[in-house]
Design an enzyme around this catalytic site. Structure first.
Site, PDB file in Angstrom:
ATOM      1  N   SER A  26       9.955   4.856  -3.404  1.00  0.00           N
ATOM      2  CA  SER A  26       9.706   3.922  -2.297  1.00  0.00           C
ATOM      3  C   SER A  26       8.749   4.596  -1.326  1.00  0.00           C
ATOM      4  O   SER A  26       8.831   5.819  -1.117  1.00  0.00           O
ATOM      5  CB  SER A  26      11.033   3.631  -1.595  1.00  0.00           C
ATOM      6  OG  SER A  26      10.795   3.122  -0.293  1.00  0.00           O
TER       7      SER A  26
ATOM      8  N   VAL B 204      11.416   2.654 -10.971  1.00  0.00           N
ATOM      9  CA  VAL B 204      11.009   4.006 -11.366  1.00  0.00           C
ATOM     10  C   VAL B 204      11.695   4.967 -10.405  1.00  0.00           C
ATOM     11  O   VAL B 204      11.677   4.763  -9.184  1.00  0.00           O
ATOM     12  CB  VAL B 204       9.478   4.185 -11.291  1.00  0.00           C
ATOM     13  CG1 VAL B 204       9.096   5.607 -11.677  1.00  0.00           C
ATOM     14  CG2 VAL B 204       8.797   3.198 -12.214  1.00  0.00           C
TER      15      VAL B 204
ATOM     16  N   GLY C 104       0.796  -1.228   0.000  1.00  0.00           N
ATOM     17  CA  GLY C 104       0.000   0.000   0.000  1.00  0.00           C
ATOM     18  C   GLY C 104       0.824   1.271   0.000  1.00  0.00           C
ATOM     19  O   GLY C 104       2.018   1.256  -0.259  1.00  0.00           O
TER      20      GLY C 104
ATOM     21  N   LEU D  50       0.482   3.642  -2.174  1.00  0.00           N
ATOM     22  CA  LEU D  50       0.960   3.448  -3.544  1.00  0.00           C
ATOM     23  C   LEU D  50       1.548   4.734  -4.129  1.00  0.00           C
ATOM     24  O   LEU D  50       0.960   5.803  -4.014  1.00  0.00           O
ATOM     25  CB  LEU D  50      -0.199   2.960  -4.421  1.00  0.00           C
ATOM     26  CG  LEU D  50      -0.874   1.672  -3.923  1.00  0.00           C
ATOM     27  CD1 LEU D  50      -2.058   1.316  -4.813  1.00  0.00           C
ATOM     28  CD2 LEU D  50       0.117   0.520  -3.853  1.00  0.00           C
ATOM     29  N   HIS D  51       2.715   4.605  -4.745  1.00  0.00           N
ATOM     30  CA  HIS D  51       3.348   5.732  -5.427  1.00  0.00           C
ATOM     31  C   HIS D  51       3.456   5.384  -6.911  1.00  0.00           C
ATOM     32  O   HIS D  51       3.025   4.296  -7.330  1.00  0.00           O
ATOM     33  CB  HIS D  51       4.727   6.042  -4.819  1.00  0.00           C
ATOM     34  CG  HIS D  51       5.608   4.846  -4.693  1.00  0.00           C
ATOM     35  ND1 HIS D  51       6.120   4.169  -5.767  1.00  0.00           N
ATOM     36  CD2 HIS D  51       6.037   4.168  -3.593  1.00  0.00           C
ATOM     37  CE1 HIS D  51       6.844   3.156  -5.354  1.00  0.00           C
ATOM     38  NE2 HIS D  51       6.806   3.113  -4.036  1.00  0.00           N
TER      39      HIS D  51
ATOM     40  N   HIS E 155       4.617   1.886  -7.935  1.00  0.00           N
ATOM     41  CA  HIS E 155       3.591   0.829  -7.874  1.00  0.00           C
ATOM     42  C   HIS E 155       2.641   0.929  -9.070  1.00  0.00           C
ATOM     43  O   HIS E 155       2.297  -0.072  -9.698  1.00  0.00           O
ATOM     44  CB  HIS E 155       2.717   0.998  -6.622  1.00  0.00           C
ATOM     45  CG  HIS E 155       3.396   0.745  -5.321  1.00  0.00           C
ATOM     46  ND1 HIS E 155       3.594   1.732  -4.385  1.00  0.00           N
ATOM     47  CD2 HIS E 155       3.911  -0.390  -4.780  1.00  0.00           C
ATOM     48  CE1 HIS E 155       4.182   1.233  -3.320  1.00  0.00           C
ATOM     49  NE2 HIS E 155       4.407  -0.056  -3.538  1.00  0.00           N
TER      50      HIS E 155
ATOM     51  N   GLN F 157       7.245  -9.801   7.806  1.00  0.00           N
ATOM     52  CA  GLN F 157       8.512  -9.407   7.177  1.00  0.00           C
ATOM     53  C   GLN F 157       9.205  -8.236   7.874  1.00  0.00           C
ATOM     54  O   GLN F 157      10.196  -7.732   7.375  1.00  0.00           O
ATOM     55  CB  GLN F 157       8.301  -9.129   5.682  1.00  0.00           C
ATOM     56  CG  GLN F 157       7.503  -7.893   5.337  1.00  0.00           C
ATOM     57  CD  GLN F 157       7.203  -7.831   3.840  1.00  0.00           C
ATOM     58  OE1 GLN F 157       6.353  -8.559   3.329  1.00  0.00           O
ATOM     59  NE2 GLN F 157       7.891  -6.969   3.115  1.00  0.00           N
TER      60      GLN F 157
ATOM     61  N   ARG G  86       8.903   4.435   1.701  1.00  0.00           N
ATOM     62  CA  ARG G  86       9.696   4.923   2.836  1.00  0.00           C
ATOM     63  C   ARG G  86      10.328   6.295   2.565  1.00  0.00           C
ATOM     64  O   ARG G  86      10.774   6.937   3.511  1.00  0.00           O
ATOM     65  CB  ARG G  86      10.783   3.910   3.213  1.00  0.00           C
ATOM     66  CG  ARG G  86      10.224   2.664   3.879  1.00  0.00           C
ATOM     67  CD  ARG G  86      11.313   1.833   4.544  1.00  0.00           C
ATOM     68  NE  ARG G  86      10.766   0.770   5.366  1.00  0.00           N
ATOM     69  CZ  ARG G  86      10.615  -0.506   4.986  1.00  0.00           C
ATOM     70  NH1 ARG G  86      10.991  -0.867   3.788  1.00  0.00           N
ATOM     71  NH2 ARG G  86      10.103  -1.400   5.812  1.00  0.00           N
TER      72      ARG G  86
ATOM     73  N   GLN H 278      14.595  -9.642  -3.406  1.00  0.00           N
ATOM     74  CA  GLN H 278      13.238 -10.178  -3.221  1.00  0.00           C
ATOM     75  C   GLN H 278      12.747 -10.820  -4.522  1.00  0.00           C
ATOM     76  O   GLN H 278      12.202 -11.923  -4.520  1.00  0.00           O
ATOM     77  CB  GLN H 278      12.306  -9.044  -2.788  1.00  0.00           C
ATOM     78  CG  GLN H 278      10.833  -9.366  -2.884  1.00  0.00           C
ATOM     79  CD  GLN H 278       9.960  -8.259  -2.325  1.00  0.00           C
ATOM     80  OE1 GLN H 278       9.877  -8.083  -1.120  1.00  0.00           O
ATOM     81  NE2 GLN H 278       9.289  -7.510  -3.193  1.00  0.00           N
TER      82      GLN H 278
HETATM   83  O1  PAF Z   1       7.697  -5.478  -1.988  1.00  0.00           O
HETATM   84  C1  PAF Z   1       6.760  -5.409  -1.162  1.00  0.00           C
HETATM   85  O2  PAF Z   1       6.034  -4.418  -1.075  1.00  0.00           O
HETATM   86  C2  PAF Z   1       6.506  -6.581  -0.225  1.00  0.00           C
HETATM   87  O3  PAF Z   1       7.682  -7.170   0.184  1.00  0.00           O
HETATM   88  C3  PAF Z   1       5.537  -7.634  -0.809  1.00  0.00           C
HETATM   89  C4  PAF Z   1       6.115  -8.308  -2.055  1.00  0.00           C
HETATM   90  C5  PAF Z   1       4.207  -6.977  -1.158  1.00  0.00           C
HETATM   91  C6  PAF Z   1       5.260  -8.726   0.221  1.00  0.00           C
HETATM   92  O4  PAF Z   1       4.678  -8.214   1.376  1.00  0.00           O
END
Ligand code: PAF
Length: 276
Positions: A182, A173, A31, A33-34, A37, A60, A184, A150
């Site tokens: 990101s 991007v 979520g 979202l930028h 995404h 995670q 963050r 990842q």
């Molecule tokens: O990249 C992410 O935002 C997360 O690690 C993911 C793949 C949605 C899993 O929670």
């Protein structure tokens, strides 16, 4: 656009699309979202019916990480996805991970790079991604390449479990200054954000050194680390690896990748760049 929180409904919708002969794409997100995404979602829309999942996955995050503060904006996210004409926003509730006893663990790729600094992180990622893939059973699942390790781990998991899903990488991007987008980045104030842009600039300058003929990884890494420290980053790692992340390279070659994780103003940033 369907907005679903219930697992059974998500499965029903998937079955309905399948019965209609449609291909299904999944874009897993946490979520807030930028544009990065939304660019992934735009790619996914070319491949059939699109499920976007939104779930800030507690599995995670380490105990001292930012799970509680992680930026959230469900209303804003839904609006952005509606404008893109996504078919389904799937927002599982916490039962998707609560009391979970079964985990997916990788024994090779997780033991390096970010895995060394975020114990348990990739186990959490693989476990939630496996759950989402089991529920939605997409033909395609899309992941941004900022989180390169990842992407490699998820690709390997899908191969190792013979899953009928194609893992689709989507290029990073960047903001105008080069900073990889990101969620963050929202933690930075204006001055910090300007400083954060130096990460990409330094990785890019390291790539240019390679282009000019400096191929010894130690020298390239030394250059990058020194520059990063000069610009007030705390460096977790800078590594040069083959693109499948099997080996650290002694001598860098075209097609290899420089990966880095740093901290600035308490915010952890990762980025990477291919050598060309
Ligand atoms: O990249 C992410 O935002 C997360 O690690 C993911 C793949 C949605 C899993 O929670």
């Amino acid at each position: 656009m369907e907005i679903i929180t219930d697992l059974k409904e998500a499965k029903e919708l998937r079955k309905m699309f399948r019965n209609d002969g449609q291909k299904i794409s999944l874009v897993p997100t946490m979520g807030k979202l930028h544009y990065g995404h939304l660019n992934i979602v735009k790619n996914a829309l070319k491949y059939g019916k699109v499920f976007v999942s939104i779930y800030v996955n507690p599995l995670q995050f380490g105990p001292s990480e930012d799970f509680n503060n992680y930026p959230r904006d469900i209303e804003g996210d839904i609006e952005k996805l509606r404008q893109l004409n996504v078919d389904c926003v799937y927002m599982p509730d916490e039962t998707i991970t609560k009391n979970n006893k079964t985990f997916i663990t990788d024994d090779f790729f997780s033991n390096k790079l970010c895995g060394l600094y975020r114990p348990g992180h990739f186990q959490g990622v693989l476990t939630i991604v496996m759950k989402l893939l089991s529920i939605v059973q997409p033909d395609f699942a899309f992941f941004g390449l900022k989180d390169y390790q990842q992407y490699i781990l998820i690709k390997k998991m899908a191969e190792d479990f013979f899953m009928d899903v194609k893992i689709m990488p989507v290029p990073i991007v960047r903001e105008e200054c080069g900073l990889a987008m990101s969620s963050r980045n929202l933690y930075f104030n204006v001055t910090e954000k300007e400083k954060a842009c130096n990460l990409y600039k330094i990785l890019n300058n390291t790539r240019l050194l390679f282009k000019k003929g400096k191929t010894l990884s130690e020298n390239l890494k030394h250059f990058a680390i020194k520059e990063l420290i000069d610009k007030n980053f705390t460096v977790e790692y800078v590594e040069i690896m083959d693109k499948e992340l099997i080996d650290r390279k002694k001598t860098a070659e075209t097609g290899d990748i420089i990966l880095s994780a740093v901290k600035l103003a308490g915010v952890r940033l990762i980025d990477n760049i291919f050598l060309e």
